[in-house]
Write a protein that holds these residues in place. Structure first.
Motif, PDB file in Angstrom:
ATOM      1  N   THR A  76       9.701   7.751 -16.815  1.00  0.00           N
ATOM      2  CA  THR A  76       9.166   8.936 -16.124  1.00  0.00           C
ATOM      3  C   THR A  76       7.949   8.544 -15.285  1.00  0.00           C
ATOM      4  OG1 THR A  76       9.949  10.340 -17.912  1.00  0.00           O
ATOM      5  CG2 THR A  76       8.246  11.275 -16.501  1.00  0.00           C
ATOM      6  N   PHE A  77       7.041   7.777 -15.887  1.00  0.00           N
ATOM      7  CA  PHE A  77       5.852   7.359 -15.132  1.00  0.00           C
ATOM      8  C   PHE A  77       6.223   6.365 -14.023  1.00  0.00           C
ATOM      9  CE2 PHE A  77       3.589   9.353 -18.582  1.00  0.00           C
ATOM     10  CZ  PHE A  77       2.428   9.811 -17.983  1.00  0.00           C
ATOM     11  N   THR A  78       7.197   5.507 -14.290  1.00  0.00           N
ATOM     12  CA  THR A  78       7.592   4.529 -13.258  1.00  0.00           C
ATOM     13  C   THR A  78       8.144   5.265 -12.038  1.00  0.00           C
ATOM     14  OG1 THR A  78       8.106   2.974 -15.013  1.00  0.00           O
ATOM     15  CG2 THR A  78       8.950   2.431 -12.845  1.00  0.00           C
ATOM     16  N   LEU A  79       9.003   6.263 -12.284  1.00  0.00           N
ATOM     17  CA  LEU A  79       9.622   7.010 -11.176  1.00  0.00           C
ATOM     18  C   LEU A  79       8.625   7.975 -10.513  1.00  0.00           C
ATOM     19  CD1 LEU A  79      12.119   7.958  -9.543  1.00  0.00           C
ATOM     20  CD2 LEU A  79      12.679   9.472 -11.442  1.00  0.00           C
ATOM     21  N   ASN A  80       7.889   8.735 -11.319  1.00  0.00           N
ATOM     22  CA  ASN A  80       7.067   9.826 -10.761  1.00  0.00           C
ATOM     23  C   ASN A  80       5.719   9.357 -10.227  1.00  0.00           C
ATOM     24  OD1 ASN A  80       9.124  11.408 -11.724  1.00  0.00           O
ATOM     25  ND2 ASN A  80       7.896  12.635 -13.110  1.00  0.00           N
ATOM     26  N   THR A  81       5.183   8.256 -10.768  1.00  0.00           N
ATOM     27  CA  THR A  81       3.836   7.832 -10.358  1.00  0.00           C
ATOM     28  C   THR A  81       3.822   6.437  -9.727  1.00  0.00           C
ATOM     29  OG1 THR A  81       2.993   9.003 -12.291  1.00  0.00           O
ATOM     30  CG2 THR A  81       1.442   7.595 -11.124  1.00  0.00           C
ATOM     31  N   ILE A  82       4.394   5.462 -10.442  1.00  0.00           N
ATOM     32  CA  ILE A  82       4.242   4.074  -9.969  1.00  0.00           C
ATOM     33  C   ILE A  82       5.001   3.869  -8.660  1.00  0.00           C
ATOM     34  CG2 ILE A  82       4.668   1.638 -10.538  1.00  0.00           C
ATOM     35  CD1 ILE A  82       4.100   2.423 -13.486  1.00  0.00           C
ATOM     36  N   ALA A  83       6.245   4.351  -8.592  1.00  0.00           N
ATOM     37  CA  ALA A  83       7.031   4.149  -7.359  1.00  0.00           C
ATOM     38  C   ALA A  83       6.338   4.787  -6.150  1.00  0.00           C
ATOM     39  CB  ALA A  83       8.456   4.660  -7.540  1.00  0.00           C
ATOM     40  N   PRO A  84       5.921   6.067  -6.208  1.00  0.00           N
ATOM     41  CA  PRO A  84       5.232   6.627  -5.033  1.00  0.00           C
ATOM     42  C   PRO A  84       3.951   5.874  -4.672  1.00  0.00           C
ATOM     43  CG  PRO A  84       5.689   8.363  -6.652  1.00  0.00           C
ATOM     44  CD  PRO A  84       6.157   7.086  -7.246  1.00  0.00           C
ATOM     45  N   ALA A  85       3.202   5.448  -5.692  1.00  0.00           N
ATOM     46  CA  ALA A  85       1.946   4.727  -5.410  1.00  0.00           C
ATOM     47  C   ALA A  85       2.237   3.403  -4.705  1.00  0.00           C
ATOM     48  CB  ALA A  85       1.175   4.485  -6.713  1.00  0.00           C
ATOM     49  N   VAL A  86       3.235   2.675  -5.206  1.00  0.00           N
ATOM     50  CA  VAL A  86       3.556   1.362  -4.630  1.00  0.00           C
ATOM     51  C   VAL A  86       4.145   1.525  -3.222  1.00  0.00           C
ATOM     52  CG1 VAL A  86       5.076  -0.647  -4.889  1.00  0.00           C
ATOM     53  CG2 VAL A  86       3.802   0.212  -6.864  1.00  0.00           C
ATOM     54  N   LEU A  87       5.029   2.499  -3.048  1.00  0.00           N
ATOM     55  CA  LEU A  87       5.633   2.702  -1.708  1.00  0.00           C
ATOM     56  C   LEU A  87       4.555   3.108  -0.700  1.00  0.00           C
ATOM     57  CD1 LEU A  87       8.951   4.575  -2.647  1.00  0.00           C
ATOM     58  CD2 LEU A  87       8.720   2.190  -1.905  1.00  0.00           C
ATOM     59  N   THR A  88       3.624   3.940  -1.136  1.00  0.00           N
ATOM     60  CA  THR A  88       2.531   4.361  -0.245  1.00  0.00           C
ATOM     61  C   THR A  88       1.687   3.152   0.149  1.00  0.00           C
ATOM     62  OG1 THR A  88       2.479   6.529  -1.303  1.00  0.00           O
ATOM     63  CG2 THR A  88       0.504   5.875  -0.099  1.00  0.00           C
ATOM     64  N   ASN A  89       1.370   2.335  -0.839  1.00  0.00           N
ATOM     65  CA  ASN A  89       0.575   1.127  -0.588  1.00  0.00           C
ATOM     66  C   ASN A  89       1.289   0.219   0.420  1.00  0.00           C
ATOM     67  OD1 ASN A  89      -1.701  -0.564  -1.315  1.00  0.00           O
ATOM     68  ND2 ASN A  89      -0.225  -1.886  -2.354  1.00  0.00           N
ATOM     69  N   ARG A  90       2.597   0.082   0.240  1.00  0.00           N
ATOM     70  CA  ARG A  90       3.364  -0.802   1.133  1.00  0.00           C
ATOM     71  C   ARG A  90       3.453  -0.219   2.543  1.00  0.00           C
ATOM     72  NH1 ARG A  90       8.980  -2.423  -1.238  1.00  0.00           N
ATOM     73  NH2 ARG A  90       8.952  -3.716   0.637  1.00  0.00           N
ATOM     74  N   ILE A  91       3.671   1.081   2.649  1.00  0.00           N
ATOM     75  CA  ILE A  91       3.812   1.698   3.983  1.00  0.00           C
ATOM     76  C   ILE A  91       2.489   1.591   4.748  1.00  0.00           C
ATOM     77  CG2 ILE A  91       3.951   3.971   5.132  1.00  0.00           C
ATOM     78  CD1 ILE A  91       6.737   3.083   4.637  1.00  0.00           C
ATOM     79  N   ILE A  92       1.373   1.863   4.073  1.00  0.00           N
ATOM     80  CA  ILE A  92       0.074   1.812   4.766  1.00  0.00           C
ATOM     81  C   ILE A  92      -0.227   0.373   5.182  1.00  0.00           C
ATOM     82  CG2 ILE A  92      -2.421   2.203   4.519  1.00  0.00           C
ATOM     83  CD1 ILE A  92      -1.769   4.684   2.832  1.00  0.00           C
ATOM     84  N   SER A  93       0.149  -0.576   4.337  1.00  0.00           N
ATOM     85  CA  SER A  93      -0.058  -1.988   4.671  1.00  0.00           C
ATOM     86  C   SER A  93       0.857  -2.404   5.842  1.00  0.00           C
ATOM     87  CB  SER A  93       0.233  -2.819   3.424  1.00  0.00           C
ATOM     88  OG  SER A  93       0.357  -4.154   3.752  1.00  0.00           O
TER      89      SER A  93
END
Ligand SMILES: NC(=O)c1ccc[n+]([C@@H]2O[C@H](COP(=O)([O-])OP(=O)(O)OC[C@H]3O[C@@H](n4cnc5c(N)ncnc54)[C@H](OP(=O)(O)O)[C@@H]3O)[C@@H](O)[C@H]2O)c1
Length: 239
Positions: A98-115
């Motif tokens: 649940t945390f991997t899908l709801n929190t970690i994935a959005p955080a990592v994708l956001t980090n990658r897109i901004i980078s």
């Protein structure tokens, strides 16, 4: 040349599918959709299979780059209620997922897109699909409430960082969509009241016709993207 590119997670159902369909009505908008199922066939749609409940997927999944794009929109929409039980009875593996899908994935994708788009001329909009449950405790939804609350705070920090910059390149919105008529709500109504004390309330929403239509919610989210408010945490029930 693609001027406006949307990356939408959970593009196969409910709000994500409605967003994908709505965006693709514009002939010059491009959508990269991520989910385990593909429910869209459109020349401007590219589907990428991803199971974001698994560790490492958000860091390694392909993010196609559109170097000349003017505006990039990432909508972190994929989400799960997880194992609905009181803490102490939750399946621990499912709690991690649940945390991997709801929190970690959005955080990592956001980090990658901004980078990825940091040095291009593209404006970036991040939309995190949060929940009213991020802002109020709901019994038996600890994983869901807490994982969405973390997404709200992640969004607030990005916005605070952007305020330090001379030119704000990134806009971030964490949007609670209200109670929307999707398969997730069908699932909520199937949970027995002894496990989920607030079950009655959700049956009432359905029988009283109080569930929002996903297409209407998609339209409201797209309007926010093109006309962003000053605040980061948004509740669509107030709009
Ligand atoms: N409906 C509501 O009342 C409501 C209220 C507040 C917030 N929300 C939030 O809105 C978002 C969308 O929910 P919805 O109601 O539209 O639910 P839904 O119809 O169940 O859709 C969920 C989407 O997430 C994707 N997804 C689920 N698990 C995934 C995984 N492991 N990897 C990749 N994608 C996954 C699903 O795709 P696949 O199954 O094909 O992978 C699907 O496209 C969620 O974040 C939810 O928390 C909904």
């Amino acid at each position: 040349m693609q001027k406006l590119v949307f990356y939408i997670t959970g593009s196969s159902s409910g709000i994500g599918l409605a967003l994908t369909s709505y965006v693709l009505k514009q002939p010059d908008f491009r959508v990269i959709g991520y989910a385990r199922r593909c429910k869209m066939a459109n020349p401007n749609y590219t589907h990428i299979y991803a199971d974001f409940s698994l560790p490492g997927i958000a860091s390694s999944v392909e993010i196609p780059l559109f170097e000349t794009a003017e505006h990039i929109v990432l909508i972190n929409n994929a989400g799960t209620l997880g194992d609905v039980k009181p803490v102490g009875e939750i399946d621990s593996k499912m709690l991690e997922q649940t945390f991997t899908l709801n929190t970690i994935a959005p955080a990592v994708l956001t980090n990658r897109i901004i980078s990825l788009y940091g040095k291009t001329k593209a404006k970036i909009t991040i939309v995190n699909i949060s929940s009213g449950a991020a802002r109020h405790p709901v019994e038996s939804w600890a994983g869901y409430c807490a994982s969405k609350a973390a997404l709200d705070m992640f969004s607030l920090v990005i916005q605070a960082e952007q305020r330090l910059k001379e030119q704000q390149k990134v806009t971030v919105l964490s949007v609670a969509p209200g109670v929307v008529d999707t398969p997730m709500q069908d699932l909520v109504r199937q949970i027995p009241v002894d496990i989920f004390p607030q079950s009655e309330r959700f049956h009432h929403y359905k029988t009283q016709g109080m569930l929002e239509n996903p297409e209407k919610i998609a339209k409201k989210i797209v309007e926010l993207i093109f006309n962003p408010p000053n605040e980061t945490l948004i509740d669509l029930r107030n709009r």
